[in-house]
Design a protein around this motif. Sequence first.
Motif, short mmCIF file in Angstrom:
data_model
loop_
_atom_site.label_atom_id
_atom_site.label_comp_id
_atom_site.label_asym_id
_atom_site.label_seq_id
_atom_site.Cartn_x
_atom_site.Cartn_y
_atom_site.Cartn_z
N LEU A 112 7.01 8.19 3.42
CA LEU A 112 6.17 7.12 3.95
C LEU A 112 6.89 5.78 3.98
O LEU A 112 6.78 5.02 4.94
CB LEU A 112 4.87 7.00 3.12
N ASN A 113 7.64 5.47 2.92
CA ASN A 113 8.34 4.18 2.88
C ASN A 113 9.37 4.06 4.00
O ASN A 113 9.49 3.01 4.63
CB ASN A 113 9.02 3.98 1.52
N VAL A 145 0.83 -1.21 0.00
CA VAL A 145 0.00 0.00 0.00
C VAL A 145 0.87 1.26 0.00
O VAL A 145 0.59 2.22 -0.71
CB VAL A 145 -0.95 0.00 1.22
N ALA A 146 1.96 1.25 0.79
CA ALA A 146 2.85 2.41 0.86
C ALA A 146 3.48 2.70 -0.50
O ALA A 146 3.59 3.86 -0.92
CB ALA A 146 3.94 2.17 1.90
N LYS A 147 3.88 1.66 -1.21
CA LYS A 147 4.46 1.85 -2.54
C LYS A 147 3.45 2.47 -3.50
O LYS A 147 3.78 3.37 -4.29
CB LYS A 147 4.95 0.51 -3.10
N LEU A 148 2.21 1.99 -3.42
CA LEU A 148 1.16 2.54 -4.28
C LEU A 148 0.86 4.00 -3.94
O LEU A 148 0.71 4.84 -4.83
CB LEU A 148 -0.11 1.69 -4.15
N LEU A 149 0.80 4.30 -2.66
CA LEU A 149 0.49 5.66 -2.23
C LEU A 149 1.59 6.64 -2.62
O LEU A 149 1.32 7.76 -3.06
CB LEU A 149 0.27 5.71 -0.72
N THR A 150 2.85 6.23 -2.47
CA THR A 150 3.95 7.13 -2.81
C THR A 150 4.06 7.34 -4.32
O THR A 150 4.51 8.39 -4.78
CB THR A 150 5.30 6.59 -2.27
N SER A 151 3.66 6.35 -5.10
CA SER A 151 3.68 6.52 -6.56
C SER A 151 2.50 7.36 -7.03
O SER A 151 2.53 7.99 -8.08
CB SER A 151 3.63 5.16 -7.26
N TYR A 152 1.45 7.42 -6.19
CA TYR A 152 0.23 8.14 -6.56
C TYR A 152 0.26 9.59 -6.07
O TYR A 152 -0.30 10.48 -6.72
CB TYR A 152 -0.98 7.39 -5.97
N ALA A 212 10.98 2.09 9.48
CA ALA A 212 11.33 2.32 10.88
C ALA A 212 10.29 1.69 11.81
O ALA A 212 10.63 1.10 12.84
CB ALA A 212 11.42 3.83 11.15
N PHE A 213 9.02 1.79 11.41
CA PHE A 213 7.95 1.19 12.21
C PHE A 213 8.09 -0.33 12.24
O PHE A 213 7.91 -0.96 13.30
CB PHE A 213 6.59 1.59 11.63
#
Length: 553
Positions: free
Chosen positions: A188-189, A172-179, A194-195
């Motif tokens: 975010l990644n 999901v993070a990869k999709l959001l950062t590309s969007y 870190a989380f």
Amino acid sequence: MMLNQKRKLKRTVSLVRILVKYGFEELLIRSNIKSLLPSDYNDDGAAQEQLSLSVYERIRMALEELGPTYVKFGQAFSSREDLLPKEMIIELQKLQDKVEVEALDVKERIETELGIDPDDYFESVDPEPFASASISQVYKARLKDGALVVLKIKRTGIREVVASDMLIMKDVAKLLTSYSDLFRKINLNEVLAAFEKSIFQELSFLNELANMEKFARNFKGVKSIHLIKAYPELSNDNILCMEFADGVKITDQEAIVSFGLDPSAIASSGLDLYLVQVLEHGFFHADPHPGNLLVLKNGKIAFIDFGSMGSMVAGEKELLEDFISHFIEQDARRLIAIIKKMAIRFNISDEKRLEKDIHLFFNLLNSTSLQEIDVKEILSRFSAILNENEILMPDHLYLLVRGIVLIEGIGRALIPDLNIIESLKPYIVKIAIRKLSPENLKISGMKLLRTVTEALKTMPDDVHSVISKLNGGELKIIQEIEGLSLIKKLISRLMNRLVVAVLMSGLFIGSAILVMADKAPRFNGIPVLALFGFLISMVLGIVLFISWMTKDK
């Protein structure tokens, strides 16, 4: 691998169902998550009562229903006012681990995990937990010697659930950062990475045991703190046995007063203990909320729950010390230089503008009375400046910021006019004195000597290369006539550097010899003449180093 994919698919179905329930179909369409689902999957859409809520309320409710991994991720963002809208921060701060109690036979789990007969070690074990969270449940017990202990027992299958969730969250993070540029800007990644590191550390009780033992070593002999005893022989990666601390929350003023203690003194002691962890040990509690700081009847403070700790190596601690010093001195230029050294990466498009923004920030601080300073707001504003310049700081710094906000909140609850910035100043004095100590001067001098030695090793080759080219006529071919003056300047600089290096080395060696003198006048344990020699040699070394690193023009 196949097992992980099955778990991931199962959790994806659950994720989609919950997101649809709370009205986030558009996110699913844009992210193409539904393409991962079986062809026979269908949903009923969001209920009308859910859609009547604000988007931030729906996000919070969805995170709670998704379970422990998502709740903890939301909690990690609940202090990031610099990144998220105030309304969303308010909802994230409401996040709670809504996990049902897992029914288990405690003695049977002890026997299975530790390979022992519990009756040989425990006089009694409570069958019901007195605390239950997303990762573990906590039970009271009494050892054969009468000592009260707590048993922290990991939930069945929790590691597998978290691992599956992390796989989905990464996708999901990869999709959001590309969007979205917004998600790229907030890194975010990197935040997710870190989380992930933090939550898997929390899942390891052996890691928590090691943290407890290190924490105890750091505070050995300190009378104001009660160090929780661990029982390694009754612990493994799934069970942690430790002493039961009979105390009250540090914010419980009524109980503290009933003990005959002064709440303001307790607050000051707690703040001091936390600052010592950060500025002296470089190993600090990353989640010092009121429930994790207990006050005992004898006035001692006990830190509990060591699953999440911040840690700094020596170099990182020195940079943090310099950062705090320059921040309090309000030296914007030096502060920026330190930030660059601390940052994992940065993209400062206009350094002059950054310097101006920091000066404006300092002006805001100066125009606010000490009683009105809100540390949370200060750190949020400063973080916003870093984010605008795409400055990504290391994990321990974000943990530290969260810790300071929590500790300051505790202090304010007990001392309304507490000012944590003023509390830092004595530690800055300590840092300055430590840097002038004989041992530190010796270490700094040796580092400087090694740097100069390395520079001197290459200097003869550089000079020889220039002279050879002059004799061979190479530089005449490459340079025009006016270039000869540059060559002369270069040789002159090289010779000057050599003289400075020799002078500096002589001063340093002579000062080192003077340190051994018995009857010489001393300041802070160092012979005065030796101190002057060290200081002058350090200044010469710095000048030489800057000169060597600067391109000749």
